[in-house]
Design a protein around this motif. Sequence first.
Motif, PDB file in Angstrom:
ATOM      1  N   CYS A  79      37.665  -6.878  16.929  1.00  0.00           N
ATOM      2  CA  CYS A  79      38.008  -8.285  16.753  1.00  0.00           C
ATOM      3  C   CYS A  79      37.152  -8.866  15.625  1.00  0.00           C
ATOM      4  CB  CYS A  79      37.781  -9.061  18.043  1.00  0.00           C
ATOM      5  SG  CYS A  79      36.046  -9.171  18.542  1.00  0.00           S
ATOM      6  N   TYR A  80      37.487 -10.065  15.201  1.00  0.00           N
ATOM      7  CA  TYR A  80      36.760 -10.725  14.117  1.00  0.00           C
ATOM      8  C   TYR A  80      35.258 -10.809  14.413  1.00  0.00           C
ATOM      9  CZ  TYR A  80      34.796 -14.549  11.435  1.00  0.00           C
ATOM     10  OH  TYR A  80      33.960 -15.316  10.657  1.00  0.00           O
TER      11      TYR A  80
ATOM     12  N   THR B 258      44.751 -16.527  10.535  1.00  0.00           N
ATOM     13  CA  THR B 258      44.877 -17.408  11.699  1.00  0.00           C
ATOM     14  C   THR B 258      45.788 -18.587  11.374  1.00  0.00           C
ATOM     15  OG1 THR B 258      42.699 -16.748  12.499  1.00  0.00           O
ATOM     16  CG2 THR B 258      43.585 -18.819  13.352  1.00  0.00           C
TER      17      THR B 258
ATOM     18  N   TYR C  96      40.563  -5.886  12.912  1.00  0.00           N
ATOM     19  CA  TYR C  96      40.079  -5.464  11.601  1.00  0.00           C
ATOM     20  C   TYR C  96      39.500  -4.062  11.711  1.00  0.00           C
ATOM     21  CZ  TYR C  96      40.637 -10.383  10.795  1.00  0.00           C
ATOM     22  OH  TYR C  96      41.178 -11.639  10.702  1.00  0.00           O
TER      23      TYR C  96
ATOM     24  N   HIS D  58      40.176 -13.920   7.841  1.00  0.00           N
ATOM     25  CA  HIS D  58      40.477 -14.319   9.218  1.00  0.00           C
ATOM     26  C   HIS D  58      41.020 -15.745   9.266  1.00  0.00           C
ATOM     27  CE1 HIS D  58      40.330 -14.017  13.528  1.00  0.00           C
ATOM     28  NE2 HIS D  58      39.676 -15.169  13.591  1.00  0.00           N
TER      29      HIS D  58
ATOM     30  N   TYR E 237      43.566  -4.900   8.081  1.00  0.00           N
ATOM     31  CA  TYR E 237      43.811  -5.644   9.311  1.00  0.00           C
ATOM     32  C   TYR E 237      45.169  -5.258   9.872  1.00  0.00           C
ATOM     33  CZ  TYR E 237      46.936  -8.741   6.687  1.00  0.00           C
ATOM     34  OH  TYR E 237      47.963  -9.239   5.921  1.00  0.00           O
TER      35      TYR E 237
END
Length: 161
Positions: free
Chosen positions: A119-120, A144, A21, A140, A12
Amino acid sequence: MRAPFQVLVLPYRMTGSIIEYAILKRADLHYWQGIAGGGEGEETPLEAARREVFEETGLTESCKLVMLDSITSLPVEHVVGEFLWGEEVYVIKEYSFGVDVSDFELQLSKEHTDLKWVCYEEAFRELKWDSNRTALWELHKRLTRMREKGDIGHEQPISNY
């Protein structure tokens, strides 16, 4: 000799306020996954994770690994194609990590044909294996929360699994 466990490492990077990622496309089976591989000899999962990261992306020992709680069981026949560790070993554990590659350039090995930063949500959709998606979800959530608390960049080094 192949050790009876797998490792999964999810790269990441932080780009401003966005977490991205890296997912890698396998050369042989053409699906997206994280960095994955098996332990060798007497390696610990941490040592195997560091070696796999180096072999598949060229990153050195200085990369910062984040140990995840996600551990799954994989059928030995799906991993090595046979009962390599005896007729009584049906499944092996897969240990999961994240690796901060914000300050590094990834160089793909011959195991992969492509790498993309996503992105996630896109990573979650593209990853083939449930274990990869579960580990991604955990990573994630951790990143976060760390970002919300202002703790990004202060991850604790890993000791052992």
